[in-house]
Scaffold this motif. Sequence first.
Motif, PDB file in Angstrom:
ATOM      1  N   GLN A  36       0.859  -1.207   0.056  1.00  0.00           N
ATOM      2  CA  GLN A  36      -0.056  -0.155   0.046  1.00  0.00           C
ATOM      3  C   GLN A  36       0.796   1.345  -0.017  1.00  0.00           C
ATOM      4  O   GLN A  36       0.406   2.334   0.186  1.00  0.00           O
ATOM      5  CB  GLN A  36      -1.002  -0.106   1.206  1.00  0.00           C
ATOM      6  CG  GLN A  36      -1.882  -1.239   1.138  1.00  0.00           C
ATOM      7  CD  GLN A  36      -2.367  -1.632   2.468  1.00  0.00           C
ATOM      8  OE1 GLN A  36      -2.367  -0.956   3.442  1.00  0.00           O
ATOM      9  NE2 GLN A  36      -3.356  -2.429   2.463  1.00  0.00           N
ATOM     10  N   GLY A  38       2.722   4.333  -1.539  1.00  0.00           N
ATOM     11  CA  GLY A  38       2.697   5.322  -2.719  1.00  0.00           C
ATOM     12  C   GLY A  38       3.954   5.223  -3.446  1.00  0.00           C
ATOM     13  O   GLY A  38       5.014   5.007  -2.661  1.00  0.00           O
ATOM     14  N   GLN A  39       3.940   6.010  -4.694  1.00  0.00           N
ATOM     15  CA  GLN A  39       4.885   6.095  -5.550  1.00  0.00           C
ATOM     16  C   GLN A  39       6.083   6.751  -4.835  1.00  0.00           C
ATOM     17  O   GLN A  39       7.329   6.616  -5.014  1.00  0.00           O
ATOM     18  CB  GLN A  39       4.501   6.825  -6.899  1.00  0.00           C
ATOM     19  CG  GLN A  39       5.573   7.238  -7.883  1.00  0.00           C
ATOM     20  CD  GLN A  39       5.301   7.707  -8.975  1.00  0.00           C
ATOM     21  OE1 GLN A  39       4.054   7.896  -9.092  1.00  0.00           O
ATOM     22  NE2 GLN A  39       6.008   8.348  -9.890  1.00  0.00           N
ATOM     23  N   TYR A  40       5.678   8.114  -4.164  1.00  0.00           N
ATOM     24  CA  TYR A  40       6.880   8.983  -3.638  1.00  0.00           C
ATOM     25  C   TYR A  40       7.268   8.250  -2.419  1.00  0.00           C
ATOM     26  O   TYR A  40       8.562   8.573  -2.150  1.00  0.00           O
ATOM     27  CB  TYR A  40       6.171  10.350  -3.463  1.00  0.00           C
ATOM     28  CG  TYR A  40       6.064  11.123  -4.984  1.00  0.00           C
ATOM     29  CD1 TYR A  40       7.187  11.504  -5.339  1.00  0.00           C
ATOM     30  CD2 TYR A  40       4.995  10.835  -5.797  1.00  0.00           C
ATOM     31  CE1 TYR A  40       7.138  12.324  -6.693  1.00  0.00           C
ATOM     32  CE2 TYR A  40       5.068  11.212  -7.093  1.00  0.00           C
ATOM     33  CZ  TYR A  40       6.184  12.054  -7.636  1.00  0.00           C
ATOM     34  OH  TYR A  40       6.037  12.737  -8.617  1.00  0.00           O
ATOM     35  N   ARG A  42       7.761   5.207  -1.876  1.00  0.00           N
ATOM     36  CA  ARG A  42       8.613   4.189  -2.193  1.00  0.00           C
ATOM     37  C   ARG A  42      10.150   4.679  -2.374  1.00  0.00           C
ATOM     38  O   ARG A  42      11.105   3.746  -2.229  1.00  0.00           O
ATOM     39  CB  ARG A  42       8.279   3.655  -3.343  1.00  0.00           C
ATOM     40  CG  ARG A  42       7.274   2.731  -3.324  1.00  0.00           C
ATOM     41  CD  ARG A  42       6.750   1.989  -4.769  1.00  0.00           C
ATOM     42  NE  ARG A  42       5.606   1.511  -4.598  1.00  0.00           N
ATOM     43  CZ  ARG A  42       4.646   1.590  -5.269  1.00  0.00           C
ATOM     44  NH1 ARG A  42       4.885   2.333  -6.569  1.00  0.00           N
ATOM     45  NH2 ARG A  42       3.265   1.150  -5.386  1.00  0.00           N
ATOM     46  N   ASP A  65       0.889  10.480  -0.082  1.00  0.00           N
ATOM     47  CA  ASP A  65       1.373   9.306   0.368  1.00  0.00           C
ATOM     48  C   ASP A  65       1.343   9.028   1.711  1.00  0.00           C
ATOM     49  O   ASP A  65       0.940   8.065   2.122  1.00  0.00           O
ATOM     50  CB  ASP A  65       2.677   8.822  -0.392  1.00  0.00           C
ATOM     51  CG  ASP A  65       2.633   8.583  -1.917  1.00  0.00           C
ATOM     52  OD1 ASP A  65       1.558   8.536  -2.373  1.00  0.00           O
ATOM     53  OD2 ASP A  65       3.805   8.333  -2.584  1.00  0.00           O
ATOM     54  N   ASN A  68      -2.079   8.744   3.333  1.00  0.00           N
ATOM     55  CA  ASN A  68      -2.754   7.259   2.845  1.00  0.00           C
ATOM     56  C   ASN A  68      -2.141   6.486   3.800  1.00  0.00           C
ATOM     57  O   ASN A  68      -2.652   5.690   4.402  1.00  0.00           O
ATOM     58  CB  ASN A  68      -2.188   7.161   1.504  1.00  0.00           C
ATOM     59  CG  ASN A  68      -3.253   7.976   0.473  1.00  0.00           C
ATOM     60  OD1 ASN A  68      -4.372   8.499   0.925  1.00  0.00           O
ATOM     61  ND2 ASN A  68      -2.852   7.804  -0.796  1.00  0.00           N
TER      62      ASN A  68
END
Length: 101
Positions: A36, A38-40, A42, A65, A68
Amino acid sequence: MGLDFVLWDKDDQEIGFTEISEKLHETIFRGSYRGQIGQYLRNLYDYYLTYVTFKGKEIQLLIFDLENMKSILNDPYKQELERLIVTLSDNRVFRVYIAGD
């Protein structure tokens, strides 16, 4: 030691410093939340090899992110994430440099 966040304004003046704990990092990236992320967020995966800079809109996407992740984490990590989100949301923050140990 946690991941260090150094904050700069548009004039390239350092305006603050914060961190996230190693325990929070471990909970996010080694726990059941991995799917779960998010892209940033990560970009902060490798605790020891994280050296990343976010600028402008990228900071807002990182905050998204983090928000979330905060919604699914258990306490006491929600409080730690909320402090980070508030710090990054300061309208003076233009650039954030994040480094691991």
